[in-house]
Structure formats: C-alpha cells, structure tokens
Design a protein around this motif. Structure first.
Motif, mmCIF file in Angstrom:
data_model
loop_
_atom_site.group_PDB
_atom_site.id
_atom_site.type_symbol
_atom_site.label_atom_id
_atom_site.label_comp_id
_atom_site.label_asym_id
_atom_site.label_seq_id
_atom_site.Cartn_x
_atom_site.Cartn_y
_atom_site.Cartn_z
ATOM 1 N N ASP A 128 34.424 68.725 69.117
ATOM 2 C CA ASP A 128 33.740 68.185 67.944
ATOM 3 C C ASP A 128 33.985 69.150 66.799
ATOM 4 O O ASP A 128 33.787 70.355 66.953
ATOM 5 C CB ASP A 128 32.238 68.072 68.219
ATOM 6 N N HIS A 130 32.460 69.949 64.141
ATOM 7 C CA HIS A 130 31.371 70.742 63.556
ATOM 8 C C HIS A 130 30.901 71.890 64.438
ATOM 9 O O HIS A 130 29.855 72.489 64.197
ATOM 10 C CB HIS A 130 30.223 69.829 63.131
ATOM 11 N N CYS A 346 23.757 67.432 62.761
ATOM 12 C CA CYS A 346 23.875 68.851 63.073
ATOM 13 C C CYS A 346 23.921 69.699 61.810
ATOM 14 O O CYS A 346 23.867 70.916 61.866
ATOM 15 C CB CYS A 346 25.108 69.115 63.935
ATOM 16 N N CYS A 406 23.000 61.910 67.333
ATOM 17 C CA CYS A 406 23.817 61.983 66.115
ATOM 18 C C CYS A 406 23.513 60.829 65.166
ATOM 19 O O CYS A 406 23.634 60.949 63.963
ATOM 20 C CB CYS A 406 25.292 61.969 66.473
ATOM 21 N N CYS A 409 24.794 59.627 61.474
ATOM 22 C CA CYS A 409 25.812 60.557 60.992
ATOM 23 C C CYS A 409 27.192 59.972 61.221
ATOM 24 O O CYS A 409 28.064 60.078 60.365
ATOM 25 C CB CYS A 409 25.703 61.917 61.665
ATOM 26 N N ASN A 428 27.163 65.213 57.010
ATOM 27 C CA ASN A 428 28.256 66.027 56.483
ATOM 28 C C ASN A 428 29.489 65.256 56.024
ATOM 29 O O ASN A 428 30.413 65.838 55.495
ATOM 30 C CB ASN A 428 28.661 67.040 57.557
HETATM 31 S S1 SF4 Z 1 25.590 64.997 64.082
HETATM 32 FE FE1 SF4 Z 1 27.430 64.109 63.211
HETATM 33 S S2 SF4 Z 1 28.754 65.781 62.744
HETATM 34 FE FE2 SF4 Z 1 27.164 66.557 64.086
HETATM 35 S S3 SF4 Z 1 28.002 66.466 66.130
HETATM 36 FE FE3 SF4 Z 1 26.932 64.565 65.771
HETATM 37 S S4 SF4 Z 1 28.451 63.163 64.947
HETATM 38 FE FE4 SF4 Z 1 29.312 65.211 64.819
#
Ligand code: SF4
Lengths: 467, 197
Positions: A128, A130, A346, A406, A409, A428
């Motif tokens: 991932d 991020h 995240c 998540c 997002c 993000n």
């Molecule tokens: S919250 Fe969004 S950016 Fe963060 S791990 Fe999950 S999908 Fe990826």
C-alpha cells in the motif's frame, strides 16, 4: 562521508549489494492487507514454500470492509471472498491477523504505530503506497507491489534501487487554524505530484518538530503524493514518549536500551542531500484542493489558477480537471456548496483528528445539505472516541461515527460518493473516481471538514470554529 | 518460476497524451476484488472506457478501432498514485508489452518490470515526436529492442535510446524472477539476521 538519517537506516539493512543492480534490503516489519496480498500468498503456495518470518508479519482487513454492521457477514460476495482468503492464508502460513471484529483491527497504517509495531530505525513495507506514514517514527517505510509482497513473504527481503535523498524543512511557527494536513498539502502544491519521484524525503525544521506524532504521521503519509518513495522524521522525545508502554514496543529495560540506540538516528550536521526545499511556516494557511491530483491545492481563501498561470504542459490537465470538478478557472473556493464530508483514512482518521472535529462541532449542528461520514481509523480509535465522549458530541451535532476501515478513501466498499456530488475529504487522493465514479473530491484538514459540515459550504475554518 | 522473455517487438502504438495518468484511472479500486492476477485487462481505464451504463465511450482511444498494438504511449508522470500492481497487470492483461512516457511514478515502474511490462522513459521532445508520428499515421510501426535499449520509429528510422537498470534488463531478457534470486540467498540472509540483532 557523514550520513543522513535515511542512509544510516538503509545501509544497515543491505544484505547484499548487486553490482549495477538494486540492493537486497532486509525488512524488519511487513504489514499485509486483504487486497494486495492474496496473489502473493498464492505464489508461495505454487512454489511450495512457507512465509519465511511469520513473526515479523502482521495482517489486517481494512480496504474492503463494510463500515456498518461489521458483526454481520460481509454482503458483497467479492469483498467477503477477499477477506476470507486473507483469513485462510494467515491461518495456513501462521501470520497474526487482526481481522474484522478483532479489538486491534483497523487501517494498516493506523494500527502499526498505535500498537507499537512501528519503531524507529526499522525498515517497514506494505502493499500500500501510504506505508510512508510509518516514517514519522524515523523508520524507512514504503509501499510495494504484490510481486514484492511475495518476495518479502518468501525471504524477508526485497530488491530495491536506493533512492536519492531530499530534505524538506519547514521552519517557524504555524499560525492558528493551520494543521499538519495544511502543511503537507502546501508542500505538495509547491513540489508537485512528481517532484519527489526517485527520492526519499526527510522532513525537518521547527514547524515539523512542533507537530504531534499523529501530525507527523499525516505529513509522512502524503509524501507519496509528491511521488516520493517515502518520507521520514528523525525520532525525538515525542517519539519515545508515544511508544513507551505500547504493547509491541520494547518494555522496561529493553525500552531504555532501545531509546539509547534510537537517539543515534538523526542526520549528521554536514551530511549532504541531493535536493533541498525550505519553507516558512508563516506562509502556510488552511488549504484545500480544487482539482484531480493532490498537487492542485490552494489556500482556502484563494482562487483556482487561471489557465495562463500554469505551465504549458499542465494546461490540459488543469482544463480536464476543472471540467471533471465542474469548476471554472479563477473561481473562488469560499462559498462553493458541498454535499458530503468524509473524516477518516490513514491520513486523518486518528484520535486527535476526531478530537479536533468534536471540539469544532461541539454544541453546533451540521448543515442539512451535508451527509457526513466519520470513520475512525481503527477499533482502538473507536473505543477511545467512545470513552472520551467524542461519539456523543458528534451525535448531538447530527453526525454518526461509523466502524473502522478505509471506507470512502478509496470507495472499494459501499461507501461511495455519488457521481457529480462534492465531498470535502480528509483523505489523501482526489483522483477522478477515487471516492466513487464521478465523485468530486476536495482534500482538506479535519478542522476544515468540520467547519464545512456545519456551514454546508466551503468556509475558512478560522471564521467558523473557535480556535 | 520464470516469466515470458522479452526480446524485441515491432508494433503500432496506442496514444494516450494525458499527464498524470494515475492508478485509479488505470484500474479503479472497485475492480480490485479478484484474488488472481488475470482478467484485470477488462477493466483497464474502466471509467474512461465505459459510461455509467457500461456502454463503450466512442471517443476513448481504446474504443477507437483506428488504434491498436502492444505499445501504450502515455503523458508525463504515468502511473502515479497507489502501489496496486493491478495497474501493471491490467495493462499487460489487455495486451500491452511496453509503456512509453517521459516520466514514470516509481512504484508503477517497479511493478511493471516485475511483470514483464517494459516501461520506456524518453525525453519530452522525443515523446512529442512519437505522438506526432501516430497522429500523422495511426498505423505507424515502432520497434522496441531491449538488448540494444532502443525504441525506433520505423517510418523515419529515428532511434531513441532508453535507460534501464542492467539487472532488470537481464531479468527481462531471460525471463528471470527476483524471488528465485532471493531464495538462493538464503544463507546470506540468515547470516545478516544474526549480525542485525
Ligand atoms: S485509508 Fe486510503 S490511503 Fe489509507 S490505506 Fe486505506 S485506502 Fe490506502
């Protein structure tokens, strides 16, 4: 030659240097989730080999899980299959899984730090992008593809060319209403979405130091949005205090010993970087994006640039993104109407983010035209929010806390922003369709998101919430 | 487990002259639910290719019968965004062997190389020439020679050289796989772990 923080950690993890090739890099911690790992586990099965260091591997289900009624079987059959597959593989290969309904379940980059798995000086990878979040602790952490997930599962190593070094300093005092999210959106708007490609960033300077650990995670989280391999911040007393007592951090005497080692993790004064940027904290204001990549951000009181203002090569993207967003060049952002507010991910789904939203909306009501989704980053964040009365404050203001994941997002589960609707999101990425086909995303801080939820339109958070 | 060897190809090319083509465009997240590597090509560029009723959008290049081939030519900063290898799988699964751009996002480039999809990075002017060539003649042929590290516009004979990490080049030419390599380092990795503790 004097070393940067990045060099110190990288060099101490090189198992083998291949002449004219990548380094074989040893990985201390491997985080795994349901979407990018099944094909890698299947690869091990095909080869008839085991996970080489299951004790260094942690799995969770986050990308694809529903955020309501998590105690019920997952309705979407494909999602269910993916989560079941992960469970099956973790059992088969002896990997610890914080699955749905586990008290430690949550977004992989929220739970790693929270549980103390993330520590200074480590190399950390996850399928991932991020994964850069964990760099906030002075670790080298970066996202990898599924073939690489398979490499790490099979050998605890990865083949990587060593990135170049970039330093980004932000000095001075942040003004009130300006948060870590604004700092990083500002930096991306200056460096561009590809300016960091090929680099690993170290963030320094008094404004970065002044951020809490969670704020630092927000900044490092978005280093990938500049194209960088990752971002990091040297550990300091705040880092050590955050980790002390965390379940999987070293305990007692071991912790003190670890801290002694961690204190060595900083860039030597005369070490060289390949590229440096310096920013002044006083120039940063609350930020918001207007376009379809995270570099298309302006201060919230500003205007969308005119077509003439941007470089020739960027004109097409600007025009295309404005058409997608339904905006005109030179429009003011303030006053634009909004349909959805999403607090989570995240980047901004941690307890401090929820506290900030609660503080901002306490005693107020959300606007009628706003649908607000507030999604904690993990079970532990959810529990803490309940304990602190945040859940109640939000409910009184007309919001509801959903369950961890998540969520919107990346809109893999049902949490999709409908086509054409505007969302102010604390996540993000504002790519076309990221939050659902046709969804129009504007990235901002939790504080701005809270102010927008109350006002029903884009506002300067400094005008709405008492700071 | 070896992969298909990449030697050289001669093919027409499909132009996608857009900057910042991100991984959410290449393969939207809602199509990442499969647990195998195959079949992602059907959803390549899904939201540009099909409307909300799943009807092909005629003006998108992949729906235009004028364009075909094993080479995809994209604008600057191709493959930015997520680490999803599904993006490389989708492009490969659709039938492309090569992606040309003036700039690639790091993770995408690694993922492509790990899956037999060759990312060729060339200068912005050269990229313009390629787009021009296709514009003028959609059946224009290009030759990609990995051993010589050359992309050639056959109509003009112009050769554009490109860089590739020598190790990765070896792997692609021979169909080697990084995991085989790493598995052979078992003793070295164990020795490293002892000293690393
Ligand atoms: S919250 Fe969004 S950016 Fe963060 S791990 Fe999950 S999908 Fe990826």
């Amino acid at each position: 030659m004097s070393k940067t923080l990045f060099d110190k950690i990288w060099d101490s993890h090189v198992v083998k240097h291949i002449a004219n090739g990548p380094d074989v890099l040893y990985i201390d911690k491997h985080l795994v989730h349901e979407v990018t790992s099944p094909q890698a586990f299947a690869g091990l099965e095909k080869r008839g080999i085991k996970v080489s260091r299951p004790q260094n591997t942690i799995a969770t289900a986050d990308h694809n899980v529903p955020t309501i009624d998590q105690h019920l079987p997952i309705k979407d059959q494909l999602s269910k299959f993916q989560v079941d597959k992960l469970t099956e593989y973790c059992e088969k290969f002896g990997v610890t899984l914080y699955g749905l309904n586990h008290p430690y379940q949550g977004i992989v980059h929220v739970i790693g730090p929270q549980l103390g798995h993330t520590q200074p000086g480590m190399t950390i990878v996850c399928g991932d992008s991020h994964t850069s979040t964990h760099g906030a602790f002075g670790a080298i952490a970066f996202g990898i593809g599924t073939s690489e997930v398979e490499m790490v599962l099979a050998t605890q190593c990865i083949m990587q060319p060593k990135p170049k070094r970039m330093k980004i300093s932000v000095d001075g005092d942040l003004t009130s209403g300006v948060t870590a999210k604004d700092v990083v959106l500002y930096i991306i708007s200056k460096v561009s979405t590809s300016g960091g490609t090929g680099y690993f960033i170290e963030f320094t300077g008094s404004a970065i130091r002044s951020l809490s650990m969670e704020g630092r995670m927000t900044v490092c989280n978005m280093s990938i949005e500049m194209g960088a391999r990752g971002g990091m911040i040297a550990p300091d007393e705040k880092t050590f205090a955050y980790l002390k007592g965390k379940e999987f951090a070293p305990q007692g005497d071991d912790f003190n010993k670890a801290v002694e080692n961690w204190r060595q993790l900083h860039t030597e004064p005369d070490a060289l970087f390949d590229k440096e940027y310096n920013f002044d904290a006083a120039d940063i204001e609350p930020m918001i994006t207007y376009g379809t990549n995270p570099g298309m951000g302006v201060k919230i009181t500003g205007r969308i640039p005119s077509i003439g203002e941007v470089k020739d090569s960027e004109r097409n993207s600007l025009e295309q993104s404005l058409t997608y967003m339904g905006f005109q060049a030179e429009d003011e952002l303030i006053g634009k109407s909004v349909d959805y507010v999403f607090v989570g991910s995240c980047t901004n789904g941690r307890i401090e983010d929820l506290r900030e939203v609660a503080r901002a909306v306490k005693g107020k009501r959300k606007a009628d035209n706003i649908t607000a989704w507030i999604v904690p980053g993990s079970k532990q964040v959810e529990e803490q929010a309940n304990k602190e009365g945040i859940t109640k404050i939000l409910e009184e203001a007309g919001f509801k806390l959903r369950q961890p994941g998540c969520s919107a997002c990346l809109a893999m589960n049902e949490d999709k922003i409908p086509a054409g609707k505007y969302a102010v999101s604390t996540s993000n990425r504002n790519f076309e369709g990221r939050q659902g086909p046709g969804a129009r995303t504007m990235l901002a801080s939790p504080l701005t998101a809270a102010a927008v939820a109350i006002s029903g339109k884009i506002v300067d958070p400094r005008d709405v919430v008492g700071l | 487990m070896s992969r298909e060897k990449f030697i050289s190809i001669v093919s027409t090319a499909v132009p996608l002259p857009m900057e910042n083509v991100d991984t959410d465009q290449i393969i939207p997240a809602r199509f990442l639910k499969a647990t195998s590597r195959e079949g992602f090509g059907d959803n390549l560029f899904r939201d540009w290719r099909y409307d909300s009723n799943n009807q092909p959008k005629p003006d998108f290049v992949l729906n235009n019968p004028k364009y075909s081939g094993e080479i995809l030519v994209g604008g600057k900063n191709f493959g930015s965004g997520s680490s999803r290898e599904h993006a490389a799988w989708a492009i490969y699964d659709h039938g492309f062997k090569v992606v040309v751009s003036s700039f690639f996002a790091d993770i995408f480039k690694n993922n492509a190389l790990n899956n037999g999809l060759l990312p060729i990075q060339i200068g912005e002017d050269e990229l313009e020439q390629i787009f021009d060539t296709i514009n003028r003649d959609n059946r224009a042929q290009f030759e990609v020679n990995l051993a010589a590290q050359e992309l050639r516009i056959l109509s003009t004979g112009k050769a554009i050289s490109f860089d590739i990490n020598p190790y990765k080049k070896e792997c692609m030419l021979n169909g080697y796989d990084d995991i085989d390599y790493l598995l052979n380092l078992k003793l070295e990795i164990e020795a490293f772990e002892v000293s690393h503790r």
